[in-house]
Design an enzyme around this catalytic site. Structure first.
Site: not given
Length: 441
Positions: A17, A49, A134, A138, A189, A192, A207
Site C-alpha cells: 500500500n 519478492r 511514528v 503527522i 480494514g 489485521e 513508536k
C-alpha cells in the site's frame, strides 16, 4: 556524489500500500517534485519478492535482487517500505554502506536498531530519514529534531495507533463490546486478521521508543517500554468513565523524570487510560492519531492527523525523500544525530498516577468498609467511590459493583492493593484497573 548531474536516482523496496503510493507520487508529481528538489527524481528500480506478479508498473523496473538494487551506481536514495525487520535491516545497512541515503517507515526496526542504523549513516556520510515511522502523515520527528532542537522536551504523549483508537471510539459511541468493535474495525480494514500487535500495545510501544529516544537524547527500545493492551476494556468501563467526565484512550507517555536522588530518568509506557473530556486527546476519534509535546520554553504543542494508511504514510515518506534529494543536489547532509546519553529507565512501579479500580462484590453490609481498609493499609488515598447494583438477565439483583477512584499512588502500591482485594471473600473479582491521565494528582 550524484549518480547523474541532472537526476537523483531512487530505488523503492516494497510495493504494498505504501510503496505503491510512493511510486504513484514520484511518477504523477514529477514536475512539482523536480521544482522543489532542483533536479528530477528518476525511479531506477523497485524491489519485490515476486517479479512475476502483475503490479501495474513496468516489469523492467521490478527485481527480487535487493542487494544488487541498493548497490547500483545510478541509485542515490533507497526508500524502504518492505516490512519484515531483518530483511529491511540488511537492505538498509547495505544501502548505507554503499553510500545511499535511506528513507524508511519501519517502526519495528527503528525501535530496535536506531543506534546501529544512525551510526552506519554517519560513517557513510549520508542521510537516514524516518518521519513516517511514528504517526503516518503527522509531522512529529522533524519538529523534535529540528524545530525544538534548542529547547528541552519534558514530555511526549498521545495516541499513535489508529486501530485501537477506532475500537475504543466505537465502544464509547455505540456501547459495543470489545469483540464487536474489533469486528467492525476489521470490516473497514483498520484491523489485521491477527490484531495482536495493535490491541496489545506492541505497535504503540515501538513508536514510543522512537519518540523517547529522539526527545530525550537517549537510547530507548521497545523492550524498555511498559505496555498494556485494550482487550480487557468493557462497556461498563465506558459507562463509569462518562460518569467521571472522561473517555478511554490507549495512550503512550514518555517523560523526563528527576528521581529522589536528583538523577534524571526516562519513563516510557503504553496503556489504556481515562482521559478527561476537557483534554485535547479526548476528542481524537476513529482511526486518527495525535501527539502532544511539552517543552520547557515552547510549552504544549499538539500534532493531529491520519496516522496510518497507504496515502498518509506515503506523504511522509515522500517528504523525507524530497529532503534527502535536496541534500544530494546541494552536496550537503541533513541535521546530524544528537550525541546520546544513556539515561536510566524508570520502572513502572515508581510511577505515580491516579487510578480507577472496578470490582464486583457481594451485596451485603460492611463490604465497602472492608474494601476501603485495603486501600488505607497501603496508603492509597481514595478520592471517590461509586456503588451500583448488579442484576442478572431476569432483573434479579445478584451483587454489587464498586468503582474506586484514587488520588496519586505508585503502581507498586496500587498493585499490592489490587492483589489484596482479590483475596477478600466479599470480592468476587477485580474487573478493571485503569489509570487516569491528564488529571492533577
Amino acid at each position: 556524489m550524484f549518480s547523474d548531474e541532472r537526476t537523483v536516482g531512487v530505488a523503492v523496496l516494497g510495493l504494498g500500500n505504501v510503496g505503491s503510493e510512493v511510486v504513484r507520487i514520484i511518477e504523477g508529481s514529477a514536475d512539482d517534485l523536480a521544482a522543489r528538489i532542483g533536479a528530477p527524481l528518476m525511479l531506477r528500480g523497485i524491489g519485490v519478492r515476486r517479479v512475476a506478479v502483475d503490479r501495474g508498473v513496468p516489469v523492467d523496473l521490478l527485481t527480487d535482487n535487493i542487494e544488487e538494487l541498493v548497490s547500483r551506481a545510478d541509485v542515490d536514495i533507497v526508500v524502504e517500505v518492505m516490512g519484515p525487520v531483518e530483511l529491511s535491516r540488511k537492505a538498509i545497512l547495505s544501502a548505507l554502506e554503499h553510500g545511499k541515503s535511506v528513507v524508511t517507515a519501519n517502526k519495528a526496526l527503528l525501535a530496535a536498531s536506531t543506534g546501529e542504523l544512525a551510526q552506519a549513516a554517519e560513517s557513510a556520510h549520508v542521510d537516514l530519514y524516518f518521519e513516517a515511522a511514528v504517526a503516518g502523515a503527522i509531522p512529529v520527528i522533524r519538529p523534535l529534531t529540528q524545530s525544538l532542537a534548542g529547547d528541552t522536551v519534558l514530555r511526549v504523549a498521545g495516541i499513535v495507533n489508529g486501530t485501537t483508537n477506532y475500537i475504543l471510539s466505537a465502544m464509547d459511541s455505540t456501547g459495543a463490546d470489545y469483540d464487536s468493535a474489533l469486528a467492525g474495525a476489521r470490516a473497514l480494514g483498520y484491523a489485521e486478521a491477527d490484531p495482536t500487535a495493535d490491541v496489545e500495545g506492541h505497535d504503540a510501544a515501538a513508536k514510543a521508543a522512537i519518540l523517547a529516544s529522539i526527545a530525550f537524547h537517549t537510547r530507548v527500545t521497545a523492550d524498555d517500554v511498559y505496555r498494556e493492551g485494550i482487550t480487557k476494556i468493557t462497556p461498563a468501563d465506558f459507562v463509569s468513565a462518562r460518569a467521571l467526565g472522561c473517555t478511554i484512550k490507549l495512550l503512550f507517555i514518555c517523560e523526563r523524570i528527576t528521581a529522589a536522588d536528583g538523577q534524571q530518568r526516562v519513563s516510557a509506557r503504553v496503556y489504556p487510560a481515562l482521559v478527561p473530556m476537557s483534554h485535547p486527546l479526548a476528542t481524537v476519534s476513529g482511526a486518527f492519531n495525535a501527539v502532544v509535546v511539552e517543552a520547557e520554553a515552547a510549552g504544549r504543542l499538539m500534532f493531529y492527523g491520519q496516522g496510518a494508511g497507504g496515502a498518509p504514510t506515503a506523504s511522509a515518506v515522500t517528504g523525507d525523500l524530497v529532503m534527502a534529494a535536496r541534500n544530494r543536489v546541494l552536496g550537503s547532509r541533513g541535521p546530524k544525530e544528537s550525541k546520546y546519553a544513556q539515561l536510566p529507565m524508570e520502572t513502572i512501579g515508581f510511577i505515580s498516577t491516579r487510578y480507577y479500580v472496578s470490582m464486583n462484590v457481594a451485596d451485603k453490609p460492611g463490604v465497602l468498609s472492608g474494601v476501603a481498609a485495603e486501600f488505607a493499609k497501603r496508603e492509597v488515598s481514595i478520592a471517590e467511590v461509586r456503588q451500583e447494583g448488579v442484576v442478572d438477565d431476569g432483573g434479579r439483583r445478584v451483587g454489587a459493583r464498586i468503582v474506586v477512584v484514587t488520588h496519586g499512588a505508585t503502581d507498586a502500591a496500587l498493585s499490592e492493593t489490587v492483589d489484596a482485594l482479590a483475596d477478600l471473600d466479599v470480592v468476587q473479582g477485580v474487573t478493571s484497573v485503569l489509570r487516569l491521565e491528564g488529571i492533577s494528582l
